[in-house]
Design a protein around this motif. Sequence first.
Motif, PDB file in Angstrom:
ATOM      1  N   SER A 123      -8.245   4.109 -48.601  1.00 24.96           N
ATOM      2  CA  SER A 123      -9.055   2.903 -48.429  1.00 24.96           C
ATOM      3  C   SER A 123     -10.312   2.938 -49.288  1.00 24.96           C
ATOM      4  CB  SER A 123      -9.459   2.740 -46.957  1.00 24.96           C
ATOM      5  OG  SER A 123     -10.381   1.678 -46.808  1.00 24.96           O
ATOM      6  N   ARG A 145      -7.267  -7.448 -41.607  1.00 24.77           N
ATOM      7  CA  ARG A 145      -7.807  -6.452 -40.666  1.00 24.77           C
ATOM      8  C   ARG A 145      -7.851  -7.046 -39.252  1.00 24.77           C
ATOM      9  NH1 ARG A 145     -13.828  -4.921 -41.824  1.00 24.77           N
ATOM     10  NH2 ARG A 145     -12.869  -4.655 -43.876  1.00 24.77           N
ATOM     11  N   HIS A 157      -8.751  -0.946 -42.488  1.00 23.77           N
ATOM     12  CA  HIS A 157      -9.776  -1.578 -43.315  1.00 23.77           C
ATOM     13  C   HIS A 157      -9.230  -2.093 -44.640  1.00 23.77           C
ATOM     14  CE1 HIS A 157     -12.081   0.981 -40.529  1.00 23.77           C
ATOM     15  NE2 HIS A 157     -13.037   0.072 -40.667  1.00 23.77           N
ATOM     16  N   ASP A 158      -8.199  -1.445 -45.169  1.00 23.08           N
ATOM     17  CA  ASP A 158      -7.691  -1.795 -46.495  1.00 23.08           C
ATOM     18  C   ASP A 158      -6.172  -1.952 -46.430  1.00 23.08           C
ATOM     19  OD1 ASP A 158      -7.532  -2.321 -49.163  1.00 23.08           O
ATOM     20  OD2 ASP A 158      -8.389  -0.431 -49.849  1.00 23.08           O
ATOM     21  N   SER A 159      -5.726  -2.995 -45.735  1.00 26.24           N
ATOM     22  CA  SER A 159      -4.299  -3.146 -45.462  1.00 26.24           C
ATOM     23  C   SER A 159      -3.488  -3.517 -46.694  1.00 26.24           C
ATOM     24  CB  SER A 159      -4.072  -4.197 -44.372  1.00 26.24           C
ATOM     25  OG  SER A 159      -4.573  -5.455 -44.782  1.00 26.24           O
ATOM     26  N   SER A 161      -3.916  -1.967 -49.577  1.00 29.66           N
ATOM     27  CA  SER A 161      -3.921  -0.793 -50.460  1.00 29.66           C
ATOM     28  C   SER A 161      -2.500  -0.320 -50.743  1.00 29.66           C
ATOM     29  CB  SER A 161      -4.723   0.342 -49.811  1.00 29.66           C
ATOM     30  OG  SER A 161      -4.559   1.550 -50.550  1.00 29.66           O
ATOM     31  N   GLU A 200      -6.448   6.164 -42.128  1.00 22.02           N
ATOM     32  CA  GLU A 200      -7.072   5.795 -43.393  1.00 22.02           C
ATOM     33  C   GLU A 200      -8.025   6.887 -43.835  1.00 22.02           C
ATOM     34  OE1 GLU A 200      -7.976   1.375 -44.441  1.00 22.02           O
ATOM     35  OE2 GLU A 200      -8.493   1.656 -42.334  1.00 22.02           O
TER      36      GLU A 200
END
Length: 244
Positions: A123, A145, A157-159, A161, A200
Amino acid sequence: MNVDQPRILVIVPCFNEQSAIAGVVRDLDSIRQREKYQLDILVVNDCSTDKSIQIIQTLPCLCLNLPVNLGIGGAMHSGYRYAYQRGYDIAVQVDGDGQHPGDQLPVVLQPILQQEADICIGSRFIQHEGFQSSFTRRLGIRYFRWLNQLLIGKTIHDSTSGFRAFNRRTIELANTYYPDEYPEPESIVQFGLQGLRMKEVPVRMREREGGVSSITSTQALYYMFKVSLGILFTYFRLVKKRKR
């Protein structure tokens, strides 16, 4: 080489990445040698129309040439099937556009190697280091999110990625089914409902070194709508399946 080491396959999807793919593979190869990983690099060439395939053939990697263009989801599904059929213990996705520095690979691998997670996602939004993507994309990522939290009770947080590592259990599930068109956010709901442990870790990312993103700012709302439908379809399909 220690035969007890897990066998790792790094899967690099590639579509028209002639300006970046050589740097990506060589970067990964240097980390392989430095860390002494039992690691293979597989570039999945998704019917590139530029000089990518000629470049890939000169690099220290395996190559899987797809007969038709399948998109990122189909390319990754092909890579996970390759990993499953050949008995790899860990599979890692690294994008072919140069956004994921090779020196961050050990960071993403560590929770899998320590058996702390089934899936580890790199992330950029935990420590906010490196390239942070465009404002429009960050809004979309915040929306996903919220949607993940609503559907599976898990904050990612960084789906979106594409820098992520799977253990053998996850590889087996991805071999059976993996979302086609925009797999990163959809697969989080899929794996969350299947009871996998997701973690993450903060990583640095770079701006893409070449090529063109498949999602422009003007397409962002359409992307969010389409992926939302895919996520909801996956959610209701798996919930219905669990009730049988």
